[in-house]
Design a protein around this motif. Structure first.
Motif, PDB file in Angstrom:
ATOM      1  N   UNK A   1       0.044   7.079   9.394  1.00 55.46           N
ATOM      2  CA  UNK A   1      -0.556   8.379   9.694  1.00 55.46           C
ATOM      3  C   UNK A   1      -1.418   8.215  10.938  1.00 55.46           C
ATOM      4  N   UNK A   2      -1.208   9.098  11.924  1.00 56.06           N
ATOM      5  CA  UNK A   2      -2.012   9.017  13.147  1.00 56.06           C
ATOM      6  C   UNK A   2      -3.440   9.491  12.899  1.00 56.06           C
ATOM      7  N   UNK A   3      -3.620  10.363  11.919  1.00 57.23           N
ATOM      8  CA  UNK A   3      -4.959  10.816  11.542  1.00 57.23           C
ATOM      9  C   UNK A   3      -5.381  10.158  10.248  1.00 57.23           C
ATOM     10  N   UNK A   4      -6.086  10.912   9.441  1.00 57.70           N
ATOM     11  CA  UNK A   4      -6.518  10.411   8.140  1.00 57.70           C
ATOM     12  C   UNK A   4      -5.376  10.506   7.132  1.00 57.70           C
ATOM     13  N   UNK A   5      -5.452   9.676   6.129  1.00 56.22           N
ATOM     14  CA  UNK A   5      -4.480   9.755   5.026  1.00 56.22           C
ATOM     15  C   UNK A   5      -4.769  11.004   4.208  1.00 56.22           C
ATOM     16  N   UNK A   6      -3.735  11.705   3.750  1.00 56.14           N
ATOM     17  CA  UNK A   6      -3.965  12.906   2.951  1.00 56.14           C
ATOM     18  C   UNK A   6      -4.592  12.571   1.597  1.00 56.14           C
ATOM     19  N   UNK A   7      -5.312  13.527   1.048  1.00 58.25           N
ATOM     20  CA  UNK A   7      -5.934  13.350  -0.262  1.00 58.25           C
ATOM     21  C   UNK A   7      -4.853  13.179  -1.328  1.00 58.25           C
ATOM     22  N   UNK A   8      -5.149  12.407  -2.344  1.00 58.63           N
ATOM     23  CA  UNK A   8      -4.141  12.117  -3.371  1.00 58.63           C
ATOM     24  C   UNK A   8      -3.676  13.363  -4.109  1.00 58.63           C
ATOM     25  N   UNK A   9      -4.533  14.388  -4.218  1.00 61.33           N
ATOM     26  CA  UNK A   9      -4.112  15.607  -4.917  1.00 61.33           C
ATOM     27  C   UNK A   9      -3.200  16.485  -4.064  1.00 61.33           C
ATOM     28  N   UNK A  10      -3.083  16.172  -2.771  1.00 56.69           N
ATOM     29  CA  UNK A  10      -2.274  17.003  -1.873  1.00 56.69           C
ATOM     30  C   UNK A  10      -0.891  16.439  -1.570  1.00 56.69           C
ATOM     31  N   UNK A  11      -0.659  15.189  -1.875  1.00 55.26           N
ATOM     32  CA  UNK A  11       0.614  14.597  -1.496  1.00 55.26           C
ATOM     33  C   UNK A  11       1.109  13.609  -2.543  1.00 55.26           C
ATOM     34  N   UNK A  12       2.419  13.557  -2.673  1.00 53.14           N
ATOM     35  CA  UNK A  12       3.028  12.595  -3.589  1.00 53.14           C
ATOM     36  C   UNK A  12       4.007  11.687  -2.844  1.00 53.14           C
ATOM     37  N   UNK A  13       3.996  11.755  -1.528  1.00 57.85           N
ATOM     38  CA  UNK A  13       4.989  11.055  -0.725  1.00 57.85           C
ATOM     39  C   UNK A  13       5.017   9.551  -0.995  1.00 57.85           C
ATOM     40  N   UNK A  14       3.910   8.864  -0.808  1.00 59.66           N
ATOM     41  CA  UNK A  14       3.913   7.403  -0.929  1.00 59.66           C
ATOM     42  C   UNK A  14       4.206   6.939  -2.354  1.00 59.66           C
ATOM     43  N   UNK A  15       3.550   7.494  -3.388  1.00 54.99           N
ATOM     44  CA  UNK A  15       3.901   7.018  -4.727  1.00 54.99           C
ATOM     45  C   UNK A  15       5.354   7.336  -5.116  1.00 54.99           C
ATOM     46  N   UNK A  16       5.858   8.469  -4.659  1.00 54.17           N
ATOM     47  CA  UNK A  16       7.236   8.820  -4.953  1.00 54.17           C
ATOM     48  C   UNK A  16       8.204   7.892  -4.221  1.00 54.17           C
ATOM     49  N   UNK A  17       7.928   7.616  -2.958  1.00 52.03           N
ATOM     50  CA  UNK A  17       8.743   6.659  -2.210  1.00 52.03           C
ATOM     51  C   UNK A  17       8.716   5.295  -2.898  1.00 52.03           C
ATOM     52  N   UNK A  18       7.553   4.869  -3.364  1.00 49.79           N
ATOM     53  CA  UNK A  18       7.439   3.569  -4.033  1.00 49.79           C
ATOM     54  C   UNK A  18       8.310   3.535  -5.283  1.00 49.79           C
ATOM     55  N   UNK A  19       8.282   4.608  -6.048  1.00 48.80           N
ATOM     56  CA  UNK A  19       9.091   4.694  -7.253  1.00 48.80           C
ATOM     57  C   UNK A  19      10.579   4.608  -6.910  1.00 48.80           C
ATOM     58  N   UNK A  20      10.993   5.383  -5.931  1.00 50.52           N
ATOM     59  CA  UNK A  20      12.409   5.398  -5.536  1.00 50.52           C
ATOM     60  C   UNK A  20      12.855   4.051  -4.969  1.00 50.52           C
ATOM     61  N   UNK A  21      12.051   3.494  -4.076  1.00 50.85           N
ATOM     62  CA  UNK A  21      12.445   2.238  -3.438  1.00 50.85           C
ATOM     63  C   UNK A  21      12.469   1.079  -4.419  1.00 50.85           C
ATOM     64  N   UNK A  22      11.605   1.108  -5.429  1.00 53.36           N
ATOM     65  CA  UNK A  22      11.651   0.037  -6.427  1.00 53.36           C
ATOM     66  C   UNK A  22      12.972   0.090  -7.192  1.00 53.36           C
ATOM     67  N   UNK A  23      13.517   1.301  -7.383  1.00 54.77           N
ATOM     68  CA  UNK A  23      14.821   1.447  -8.034  1.00 54.77           C
ATOM     69  C   UNK A  23      15.940   1.050  -7.089  1.00 54.77           C
TER      70      UNK A  23
END
Length: 159
Positions: free
Chosen positions: A58-80
């Motif tokens: 992220x070029x700016x700040x990381x989004x708040x955890x309540x606003x985004x699910x991108x990274x945890x969702x990617x982690x779940x998918x990539x682990x599979x």
């Protein structure tokens, strides 16, 4: 930080992936639903133990955890997809020069499934995270937010 982690087995950059998540049949016997998720991870490191380290820049700040699910969702998918345990999933904020961990994969999957079901059932009202964003939004002419807000206000007055 990189040197402390030790050598890597593999580094994947701009890694495109696809994954399918199956939702169990509902209480009323409806058919199971399959969620097809496609994404592109900025960076995936695989260490010599075979564990994943997922980073989204992220070029700016990381989004708040309540606003985004991108990274945890990617982690779940990539682990599979890569058949590996996720050791780390984080945003790399270039502005703040640090990592912001996001390991809440259960919460992200629940939110994704809930959102998918709401859309499938025709119940997906606009809910911007910050109302001030509506002033500069390019879709304000077709947005239903005002209709939903008016309806909610009318319902509140009726009760």
């Amino acid at each position: 930080w990189e040197m402390k982690r030790g050598p890597l087995r593999r580094r994947l950059l701009e890694y495109a992936f696809g994954s399918t998540s199956r939702r169990d049949p509902g209480e009323d016997g409806e058919s199971p639903r399959h969620l097809h998720i496609k994404g592109r991870a900025d960076r995936v490191d695989i260490d010599f133990r075979g564990h994943l380290h997922l980073f989204d820049y992220k070029s700016g700040r990381a989004p708040a955890s309540k606003l985004t699910i991108q990274v945890p969702l990617y982690a779940l998918c990539l682990s599979q997809v890569l058949r590996a345990r996720t050791a780390e999933a984080a945003y790399l904020s270039l502005r703040d020069k640090g990592t912001v961990p996001r390991q809440n994969t259960d919460q992200a999957l629940h939110l994704l499934r809930d959102t998918y079901e709401r859309i499938s059932d025709g119940r997906f009202e606009p809910r911007p995270c910050h109302d001030h964003l509506c002033r500069t939004c390019g879709y304000v002419g077709v947005c239903r937010k005002e209709i939903v807000e008016t309806k909610s206000a009318e319902e509140a007055e009726a009760t």
